[in-house]
Design a protein around this motif. Structure first.
Motif, short mmCIF file in Angstrom:
data_model
loop_
_atom_site.label_atom_id
_atom_site.label_comp_id
_atom_site.label_asym_id
_atom_site.label_seq_id
_atom_site.Cartn_x
_atom_site.Cartn_y
_atom_site.Cartn_z
N ARG A 108 40.32 32.27 37.84
CA ARG A 108 39.85 32.36 36.43
C ARG A 108 40.64 31.81 35.40
N ASN A 109 42.06 31.47 35.56
CA ASN A 109 42.97 30.98 34.40
C ASN A 109 42.38 29.61 34.10
N PHE A 110 42.43 28.70 35.29
CA PHE A 110 41.95 27.30 35.10
C PHE A 110 41.11 26.86 36.52
N PRO A 111 39.78 27.24 35.90
CA PRO A 111 38.85 26.77 37.36
C PRO A 111 38.64 25.45 37.60
N ARG A 112 38.61 24.96 38.76
CA ARG A 112 38.23 23.45 39.18
C ARG A 112 36.82 23.54 39.92
N HIS A 113 36.60 24.47 40.54
CA HIS A 113 35.20 24.59 41.31
C HIS A 113 34.57 25.97 41.18
N GLY A 114 33.48 25.99 41.31
CA GLY A 114 32.80 27.19 41.40
C GLY A 114 32.10 27.58 40.32
N GLY A 115 31.52 28.85 39.99
CA GLY A 115 30.63 29.23 38.94
C GLY A 115 30.85 30.80 38.61
N SER A 116 30.26 31.28 37.68
CA SER A 116 30.26 32.57 37.36
C SER A 116 29.27 32.80 36.26
N PHE A 117 28.61 34.21 36.39
CA PHE A 117 27.53 34.61 35.81
C PHE A 117 27.67 35.98 35.50
N VAL A 118 27.27 36.46 34.19
CA VAL A 118 27.27 38.02 33.70
C VAL A 118 26.22 38.07 32.97
N ALA A 119 25.31 39.02 33.21
CA ALA A 119 24.18 39.43 32.48
C ALA A 119 24.26 40.92 32.08
N GLU A 120 24.37 41.55 31.07
CA GLU A 120 24.47 42.94 30.92
C GLU A 120 23.28 43.46 29.75
N TRP A 121 22.66 44.75 29.88
CA TRP A 121 21.61 45.31 28.96
C TRP A 121 22.28 46.39 28.52
N ARG A 122 22.13 46.84 27.53
CA ARG A 122 22.50 48.09 27.05
C ARG A 122 21.35 48.82 25.99
N GLY A 123 20.57 49.87 26.46
CA GLY A 123 19.56 50.31 25.74
C GLY A 123 19.84 51.58 25.05
#
Length: 381
Positions: A209-224
């Motif tokens: 998380r600090n210094f990423p070299r490989h991989g990916g991340s995705f976050v989708a958030e909905w508030r209604g």
């Protein structure tokens, strides 16, 4: 099991056992999880061997952030995260966040698994925070409000392997907005008491998380927000964050995008639903939260070069030199969104991956001559 108690695993084959042990290791409570096969009386026994983290199961993490735009706008925050883990038979986790400074905050979440595998969970939480929200018209700041919010909620969710999570729940947000800077003729602020639905989908395959070299991340958030739940009105807020990192040798390239939009009535002037922008890697030349709008978008391209490895780098820790190019803005109306209105910013920074957490030292700059200094020690959430 040796050295530690490992959750019970039903795995009839080697592939299933490897997957189950990988899932247990991914929970972060063990520094090593392995097994051996030992023949005994004409059959084979599986012997699990696990070793707990030397720093757990309970630990405290500290962080410090200092940001200054050299124009009289400075922000600082000192934070601590307290994690109490392995509570009860199913290994619940209780997390407390404490922060003092420009944006005071206290929050807690109790993550309670509902079975031994820990896939389904329930998570009650509470939070109190204080933050500033600027109001802009035609790119000029006309007012700034100070928001004091209290939030209570409960989520139900499911973990997907050791890389993803889906959760949904109900939230109640109470507080007050107070005019801090601006024309006295501006609305003075008001009390709010809103109820909302909440849903989030996330995955993370980054190697760091600090210094990423490989991989990916995705976050989708909905508030209604829903008036039938007791909110002042209806609102739809959607945010998404996507990052991918690729490396070769000492060189790393990172692509990172963030998007946020309020799909409710564009005539709504509720400052609580405005989305802030500014700060390190969020248009780095601007002070944190310098601009805000009903819609925000930022695209970033980062390059990092490892200039030292553990044992031979500066201060005997892995060291990185990096640059970023960032483009984005905050808009009040959806019709205003476009490349023509995007601001171009960038940054130059050094990063140190220490045992106490990441250390960043850098400067950001913008196309309008903006300049900001950054120093981060550890992580503030």
């Amino acid at each position: 099991a040796q050295d530690a108690d490992v959750p019970s695993i039903a795995a009839p084959g080697a592939a299933e056992l490897d997957a189950a042990l990988t899932e247990v290791y991914g929970r972060g409570n063990f520094s090593r999880v392995d097994y051996t096969v030992e023949p005994r009386d004409g059959r084979a026994d599986i012997v699990l061997d696990a070793e707990r983290n030397s720093w757990g199961p309970n630990y405290i993490r500290f962080g410090l952030g200092i940001e200054d735009d050299f124009s009289g706008n400075a922000a600082y925050n000192a934070a601590a995260r307290i994690v109490l883990a392995d509570i009860g038979a199913y290994g619940a986790e209780w997390v407390w966040d404490l922060q003092i400074g420009s944006e005071p905050r206290i929050a807690m979440e109790y993550h309670q698994p509902l079975d031994a595998r820990g896939r389904w969970f329930v998570a009650p939480q509470a939070r109190f925070d204080v933050r500033d929200v600027p109001v802009l018209i035609d790119g000029s700041r006309v007012a700034e409000y100070r928001l004091r919010s209290r939030e209570f909620g409960i989520d139900v969710g499911r973990e997907v392997g050791n890389w993803g999570e889906v959760r949904a729940g109900l939230r109640r947000v109470k507080g007050q907005s107070r005019l801090r800077i601006g024309d006295p003729a501006s609305p003075p602020g008001d009390l709010y008491d809103d109820r909302e639905y909440f849903a989030r989908l996330s995955f993370d395959t980054l190697d760091s998380r600090n210094f990423p070299r490989h991989g990916g991340s995705f976050v989708a958030e909905w508030r209604g927000e829903r008036s039938r739940l007791g909110a002042d009105g209806d609102a739809e807020l959607l945010t998404a964050d996507w990052l991918i990192a690729r490396s070769t040798g000492r060189h790393t390239a990172v692509l990172w995008t963030t998007f946020g939009s309020n799909f409710g009535d564009e005539g709504d002037t509720n400052v609580r639903t405005l989305l802030p922008l500014g700060g390190f890697l969020n248009l780095s030349g601007l002070a944190p939260g310098a601009i805000s709008g009903r819609h925000v978008a930022v695209a970033r391209a980062l390059y990092l070069r490892q200039i030292g490895r553990r044992g031979e780098g500066f201060l005997d820790v892995p060291t990185y030199a990096g640059v970023s190019l960032e483009a984005g803005n905050a808009w009040s109306q959806r019709s205003d969104i476009g490349f023509g209105g995007a601001l171009t910013h960038g940054s130059v920074f050094l990063g140190f991956d220490t045992l106490l957490g990441p250390v960043y030292l850098g400067t950001g700059f913008g196309e309008g001559g903006e300049n900001t200094f950054y120093l981060f020690l550890g992580r503030t959430f």
